[in-house]
Design an enzyme around this catalytic site. Structure first.
Site, short mmCIF file in Angstrom:
data_model
loop_
_atom_site.label_atom_id
_atom_site.label_comp_id
_atom_site.label_asym_id
_atom_site.label_seq_id
_atom_site.Cartn_x
_atom_site.Cartn_y
_atom_site.Cartn_z
N GLU A 272 0.82 -1.21 0.00
CA GLU A 272 0.00 0.00 0.00
C GLU A 272 0.85 1.26 0.00
O GLU A 272 0.38 2.34 0.32
CB GLU A 272 -0.97 -0.02 1.18
CG GLU A 272 -1.93 -1.20 1.09
CD GLU A 272 -3.01 -1.20 2.16
OE1 GLU A 272 -3.12 -0.23 2.93
OE2 GLU A 272 -3.74 -2.20 2.23
N LYS B 293 -15.36 -2.94 3.91
CA LYS B 293 -14.78 -3.27 2.61
C LYS B 293 -15.86 -4.00 1.83
O LYS B 293 -16.25 -5.11 2.20
CB LYS B 293 -13.60 -4.23 2.80
CG LYS B 293 -12.36 -3.64 3.47
CD LYS B 293 -11.40 -4.77 3.82
CE LYS B 293 -10.02 -4.30 4.19
NZ LYS B 293 -9.20 -5.40 4.76
P1 PGA Z 1 -6.00 -6.63 2.66
O1 PGA Z 1 -5.50 -5.71 3.85
O2 PGA Z 1 -6.66 -5.78 1.65
O3 PGA Z 1 -4.72 -7.26 2.21
O4 PGA Z 1 -6.93 -7.63 3.28
C1 PGA Z 1 -6.06 -4.50 4.21
C2 PGA Z 1 -6.35 -4.52 5.70
O5 PGA Z 1 -6.00 -5.48 6.41
O6 PGA Z 1 -6.98 -3.59 6.19
ZN ZN Z 2 -7.04 -4.75 8.30
#
Ligand code: PGA
Ligand code: ZN
Length: 418
Positions: free
Chosen positions: A208, A338
């Site tokens: 990221e 998400k």
């Molecule tokens: P991931 O991580 O998109 O790899 O699941 C993001 C997070 O853990 O917030």
């Molecule tokens: Zn997370």
């Protein structure tokens, strides 16, 4: 609302160079929308399932041609000529067409692609910006979320050189998003230079965009974050606070935690986190305990839940059933949202509403595998999230979201949250 003419999809690449989907929806009146689907690396065990090809000869088995075919064939054929009066109707249709709890028949990636592309098509048909259409759908007044911005990374996003996955910056007093991003740039530059001197290394960046030097342990990462904030001329805790994603499920094995090389019982990890909270200006802890360690979560909430955000990512998986359980158990006080963890916009909105009813804070989050698509910025603004978590300020798949939010700040004059 007019009828669907067709859905279609294309395999594209995400920010890790892995395949994902670009989905498209055309309505009979000619309006259309398209959207791409993100993917996680430190995924929760209770997420809806992405459909991947499993054919080792292409992209190490991660190809998305099956999911593309589900959209081009199954979903498109079933939806063709059908009239959907709302996003909820379309999403319910997709859920029933899949027929499985974990969405593994059509694939959560195919389903989310259809859900998002339809949403964009209807926004276009209505002549609205995506955030306005999403706000209408939710019955909310849009606002600009405050960012939690990745500075340092470890865990699954950085080769696990330290256990904690993300140390992020939060500017509690910045009066605009552009000011918050400017402050982040100040700290990031100083931190990068300090890391170059200390570790004699060129900049290594994690998935990221966070800096990922070989810290001795997670505590050293936190200490360095505070030092960089100070060296950039800001007051830690006042101008800039820290938020952590511990992502503890990633280093939990058979109920015990391997934190930076030491085995800890759940209660010992809880003590360690409590110590971090005393030593460092941390205002939010995400996934401090593993996704099935409900007793640990209850313990952490009882200890610090009145003053720190306890944010459930893997714990909740944006799943209304798990969120209700966490509310009933007093296990968390904030939702990490998400959309691809649950698979449709309508289900994600149900999760948001449940969290809001319980008085929780909401953080809309990107995945570690992202694309240049910016729908997440509109979603966070339209659904009036308190915070957005997108990653660092150095990679375009992250900046697509920050830059879209800057447009909304300037052009739409949205109020900055918090
Ligand atoms: P991931 O991580 O998109 O790899 O699941 C993001 C997070 O853990 O917030
Ligand atoms: Zn997370």
């Amino acid at each position: 609302m007019s009828r669907v003419r067709k859905f279609s999809a294309l395999e594209i690449l995400d920010s890790r160079g892995r395949p994902t989907l670009l989905a498209r929806c055309e309505l009979e009146d000619g309006a259309f929308g398209q959207a791409s689907v993100p993917a996680g690396a430190s995924t929760g065990g209770n997420e809806a399932l992405e459909l991947r090809d499993g054919d080792e000869r292409r992209h190490a088995g991660l190809g998305c041609l099956k999911a593309v075919a589900r959209l081009n064939d199954d979903i498109s054929r079933a939806a063709e000529g059908k009239r959907f009066e709302s996003q909820a109707e379309l999403d319910q249709f997709l859920i029933e067409l899949d027929g499985r709890q974990d969405k593994s028949r059509l694939g959560a990636n195919a389903i989310l692609g259809a859900s998002l592309a339809f949403c964009r098509a209807v926004a276009a048909q209505r002549g609205l910006e995506l955030y306005q259409h999403l706000a209408d759908m939710a019955g909310l007044s849009p606002q600009l979320p405050r960012p939690m911005i990745n500075l340092f990374s470890g865990g699954a996003h950085a080769g696990a050189q330290v256990s904690v996955q993300d140390a992020q910056l939060l500017m509690p007093q910045a009066d605009s998003l552009s000011r918050a991003l400017e402050m982040t740039g100040d700290v990031y530059r100083v931190a990068a230079e300090r890391m170059r001197r200390r570790y004699d290394m060129r900049l290594l960046r994690a998935d990221e965009g966070g800096l990922a030097p070989p810290f001795a342990d997670s505590r050293a990462m936190l200490a360095e974050a505070v030092a960089a904030i100070e060296a950039a001329g800001y007051a830690p805790g006042e101008d800039i606070a820290l938020t952590l994603d511990v992502a503890a499920s990633q280093f939990c094995h058979d109920g015990r935690y391997l934190l930076d090389g030491a085995w800890l019982e759940s209660g010992e990890l809880l003590d360690e986190i409590t110590d971090w909270l005393k030593e460092f200006p941390i205002v939010s802890i995400e996934d401090g305990l593993a996704e099935e360690d409900w007793a640990g979560w209850r313990g952490l909430h009882a200890r610090v839940g009145s003053r720190v955000m306890l944010l459930g990512d893997d714990l909740l998986c944006t799943n209304p059933r798990r969120i209700q359980h966490a509310i009933d158990q007093s296990a968390a006080n904030s939702l990490l949202l998400k959309v691809n963890q649950i698979g449709t916009l309508t289900e994600a909105l149900a999760s948001l509403r449940l969290a809001r009813q319980a008085g929780w804070r909401v953080v809309v989050s990107a995945r570690s595998g992202e694309t240049e698509d910016d729908w997440l910025a509109d979603l966070a603004a339209g659904w009036a999230a308190d915070y957005i978590k997108v990653g660092s300020i150095t990679q375009s798949e992250r900046l697509a979201k920050y830059n879209r939010l800057l447009v909304l700040e300037r052009m739409a004059g949205l109020r900055f949250a918090g």
